[in-house]
Design an enzyme around this catalytic site. Structure first.
Site, PDB file in Angstrom:
ATOM      1  N   TYR A 144       0.861  -1.188   0.000  1.00 58.39           N
ATOM      2  CA  TYR A 144       0.000   0.000   0.000  1.00 58.39           C
ATOM      3  C   TYR A 144       0.890   1.227   0.000  1.00 58.39           C
ATOM      4  CZ  TYR A 144      -3.464   3.424   1.731  1.00 58.39           C
ATOM      5  OH  TYR A 144      -4.278   4.530   1.883  1.00 58.39           O
ATOM      6  N   ASP A 239       9.339   2.687  -0.743  1.00 58.23           N
ATOM      7  CA  ASP A 239       8.321   3.355   0.073  1.00 58.23           C
ATOM      8  C   ASP A 239       8.649   3.045   1.530  1.00 58.23           C
ATOM      9  OD1 ASP A 239       4.663   3.222   0.338  1.00 58.23           O
ATOM     10  OD2 ASP A 239       6.214   4.126   1.588  1.00 58.23           O
ATOM     11  N   LYS A 267       4.732   9.179   8.671  1.00 54.97           N
ATOM     12  CA  LYS A 267       4.692   8.620  10.025  1.00 54.97           C
ATOM     13  C   LYS A 267       5.773   9.181  10.951  1.00 54.97           C
ATOM     14  CE  LYS A 267       2.581   4.493   8.021  1.00 54.97           C
ATOM     15  NZ  LYS A 267       1.191   4.576   8.504  1.00 54.97           N
TER      16      LYS A 267
HETATM   17  P1  KE4 Z   1      -0.688   8.216   4.570  1.00 54.72           P
HETATM   18  O1  KE4 Z   1      -1.210   8.935   3.356  1.00 54.72           O
HETATM   19  O2  KE4 Z   1      -1.766   7.370   5.257  1.00 54.72           O
HETATM   20  O3  KE4 Z   1       0.061   9.144   5.528  1.00 54.72           O
HETATM   21  O4  KE4 Z   1       0.435   7.183   4.084  1.00 54.72           O
HETATM   22  C1  KE4 Z   1       0.115   6.230   3.102  1.00 54.72           C
HETATM   23  C2  KE4 Z   1       1.080   5.057   3.216  1.00 54.72           C
HETATM   24  C3  KE4 Z   1       2.087   4.951   2.273  1.00 54.72           C
HETATM   25  N1  KE4 Z   1       2.987   3.945   2.339  1.00 54.72           N
HETATM   26  C4  KE4 Z   1       2.932   3.018   3.331  1.00 54.72           C
HETATM   27  C5  KE4 Z   1       3.943   1.917   3.361  1.00 54.72           C
HETATM   28  C6  KE4 Z   1       1.918   3.094   4.325  1.00 54.72           C
HETATM   29  O5  KE4 Z   1       1.863   2.148   5.296  1.00 54.72           O
HETATM   30  C7  KE4 Z   1       0.978   4.127   4.275  1.00 54.72           C
HETATM   31  C8  KE4 Z   1      -0.155   4.251   5.276  1.00 54.72           C
HETATM   32  N2  KE4 Z   1      -0.289   3.164   6.209  1.00 54.72           N
HETATM   33  C9  KE4 Z   1      -1.598   2.943   6.740  1.00 54.72           C
HETATM   34  C10 KE4 Z   1      -1.499   1.747   7.695  1.00 54.72           C
HETATM   35  N3  KE4 Z   1      -1.556   0.527   7.017  1.00 54.72           N
HETATM   36  C11 KE4 Z   1      -2.135   4.163   7.432  1.00 54.72           C
HETATM   37  C12 KE4 Z   1      -3.367   3.920   8.272  1.00 54.72           C
HETATM   38  C13 KE4 Z   1      -4.595   4.475   7.601  1.00 54.72           C
HETATM   39  O6  KE4 Z   1      -4.780   4.280   6.360  1.00 54.72           O
HETATM   40  O7  KE4 Z   1      -5.399   5.074   8.352  1.00 54.72           O
END
Ligand code: KE4
Length: 427
Positions: A144, A239, A267
Site C-alpha cells: 500500500y 516506500d 509517520k
Molecule cells: P498516509 O497517506 O496514510 O500518511 O500514508 C500512506 C502510506 C504509504 N505507504 C505506506 C507503506 C503506508 O503504510 C501508508 C499508510 N499506512 C496505513 C497503515 N496501514 C495508514 C493507516 C490508515 O490508512 O489510516
C-alpha cells in the site's frame, strides 16, 4: 458496559463523517465491533472515552515510535507554536530538518516535505515519470502506497500483469499504467520487464511490507530489483513510510544495503503531526519545480509545527543510546513469548518480524506474499484482536497490518500483553 461511550460516539460520528471515521481502517470493519474512541495517549498507553487503558501496538500507525506525548517533543511543539503555526514562506527550520535527514540517511541529497505518505508516494512516481519520460510503474500486490489513483489497482485477471481499478473512481486509463507482480516473485518481475522493455518508469515497493501484515523480502529480492532497474533505466522507489527511521535511522536502505533512487517517508518523520516526504539524489530531485519542470506543491508542506515535531522526534531517536536495540529486542521478546504461548495452546501461527515490525498470521505455513497472507485464518485473528482488546491490549484492527512497537514498551507492558495472550480462548 465497557465501551458505552465509544458506542455512543460512533453512532453520532456516523451522522457527520462517512463511516464515522476519517480513515477507513479505524472503523473496525475488518475485525468487527464498535471502534474504540480514544481521548488521550501517554508513553505506551492509550486511554479511551470510557477510561479503559490499553498498551498500544499501533502508535498512530507508526509515528509514536518514541512513545506518545514525549515531554521533549511536547515542549518543542509548545515553544514552536508560540512563534506561529504556519507561514507559507520558507523557514530556517525546514532547512535544518532537511540537512539533518540528508546527512543521516544514505543515498539522499535532497528532500521535499509534503503532508502525508500518500502525497509522498504520489509525488515520487510523478517525479520518476518526469525524469524517465516513461508512463508505466510496477507495484506489488499487498503493498500500500496511499490512496492515489495509480496505487488503487488490483491484479489483472489470469496472466495479465496490467492492473484493474481497485476502487470506483479510478479510471481504466490510469490503471493501464500500473503493472502488478507478487511480492518476492522474481520470475514474474523479469517477465514483466521483458514484456515492457524500456517502458517502466519506476518500481515502487515497501522494502519490508507492512500492509499485508508484515512480509519480508526473500532471496535478495531487493538487490535483484536494484539490478533490473539499473539494466532498464528504471528508478527504484523504496516506500519507507513505515520502515523509514524505524528499521534503522537509514531505514531499509541501511538494513539491506540496497540503494534506492527515491525514498518516501511519512509517520515517524512527523512525530505524530502530518508530514510526508520524498528524497533522492540531486540528479533526480533537481527535476522538481521550481528548479525543474515536474510540478508538485503543498500549502502546509514543511509547516513549522510539523517540522518541529518531526525534528525533535528524529533527534531523540538519533541521540538515545541503543534506541534500535531496545525496540528490536522488545519485538523479538514479544515474538518469542507469544509464539511459545500459542504453541502451548496448539494454535497454528506464523509470526513475521523485522526490527520493530511484526505480525501474527494464524496460518500453517510461511507468509511471503499477499496470496499467502489472505489464506491465513483472519476470523481467528479477529477473535484474538477482540479478546486482547478486552484485556487492555490494542492491536492493529486487521490481520493485514503490522504491529508498531514503541520505545516506551517495557517489561510491564510486555507482561500485560503476555497475560492477555495466555487468557486467549478460541473455539
Ligand atoms: P498516509 O497517506 O496514510 O500518511 O500514508 C500512506 C502510506 C504509504 N505507504 C505506506 C507503506 C503506508 O503504510 C501508508 C499508510 N499506512 C496505513 C497503515 N496501514 C495508514 C493507516 C490508515 O490508512 O489510516
Amino acid at each position: 458496559m465497557k465501551y458505552q461511550r465509544s458506542s455512543e460516539l460512533f453512532s453520532e460520528a456516523q451522522q457527520y463523517i462517512p463511516g464515522g471515521v476519517n480513515s477507513p481502517v479505524r472503523a473496525f470493519k475488518s475485525v468487527g465491533g464498535v471502534p474504540v474512541f480514544m481521548k488521550s495517549a501517554k508513553g505506551a498507553y492509550l486511554t479511551d472515552e470510557d477510561n479503559n487503558s490499553y498498551v498500544d501496538y499501533i502508535n498512530s500507525w507508526g509515528p509514536a515510535i518514541i512513545g506518545h506525548t514525549h515531554p521533549l517533543v511536547l515542549q518543542a511543539i509548545q515553544k514552536q507554536a508560540e512563534n506561529g503555526f504556519s507561514f507559507g514562506t520558507p523557514t530556517e527550520l525546514e532547512t535544518e530538518i532537511a540537512k539533518f535527514i540528508t546527512e543521516n540517511v544514505p543515498n539522499i541529497e535532497q528532500i521535499r516535505m509534503v503532508s502525508s505518505g500518500t502525497e509522498a508516494c504520489m509525488s515520487a512516481i510523478r517525479l520518476a515519470r518526469g525524469y524517465t519520460g516513461r508512463e508505466k510503474i510496477l507495484k506489488f500486490e499487498g503493498c500500500y502506497h496511499g490512496h492515489s489513483d495509480s496505487f488503487l489497482i488490483k491484479a489483472g485477471s489470469g496472466a495479465a500483469t496490467f492492473g484493474n481499478p481497485n476502487s470506483p473512481g479510478v479510471t481504466q486509463g490510469t490503471a493501464k499504467d500500473t503493472l502488478l507482480a507478487k511480492y518476492n516473485d522474481w520470475e514474474q518481475v523479469q517477465e514483466i520487464f521483458a514484456n515492457n522493455p524500456k517502458e517502466i518508469a519506476a518500481i515502487i515497493i515497501e522494502p519490508v511490507a507492512g500492509n499485508m501484515g508484515c512480509v519480508l523480502p526473500e532471496n535478495n529480492f531487493l538487490q535483484k530489483l536494484r539490478t533490473i532497474c539499473d539494466d532498464n533505466g528504471t528508478l527504484l522507489i523504496f516506500d519507507e513510510v513505515m520502515t523509514g527511521f524505524r528499521l534503522a535511522f537509514g531505514g531499509a536502505q541501511e538494513i539491506y544495503g540496497v540503494k534506492a533512487d527515491l525514498v518516501t517517508y511519512g509517520k515517524v518523520i512527523g512525530g505524530g503531526l502530518p508530514v510526508g516526504a520524498f528524497a533522492g539524489t540531486n540528479e533526480v530531485m533537481d527535476c522538481l519545480a521550481p528548479k525543474g519542470a515536474v510540478y508538485q506543491a503543498g500549502t502546509l508542506s514543511g509547516n513549522p509545527l510539523a517540522m518541529r515535531a518531526g525534528l525533535s522526534t528524529l533527534q531523540f531517536i538519533k541521540n538515545e543510546k541503543n534506541f534500535y536495540n531496545k525496540i528490536n529486542n522488545t519485538t523479538e521478546q514479544l515474538d518469542f513469548e507469544i509464539g511459545k504461548i500459542l504453541n502451548e495452546k496448539g494454535i497454528a501461527h506464523k509470526i513475521n518480524r523485522k526490527g520493530s515490525m511484526m505480525s501474527i498470521f494464524f496460518h500453517t505455513h510461511t507468509v511471503s506474499n499477499f496470496d499467502e497472507a489472505q489464506q491465513a485464518n483472519h476470523s481467528l485473528f479477529n477473535n484474538f484482536f477482540h479478546q486482547l482488546l478486552d484485556n487492555g491490549i490494542y492491536l492493529p484492527p486487521s490481520g493485514y497490518e503490522t504491529w508498531f512497537i514503541s520505545h516506551a514498551i517495557n517489561d510491564d507492558e510486555i507482561n500485560k500483553t503476555l497475560e492477555a495472550v495466555r487468557k486467549f480462548e478460541y473455539a
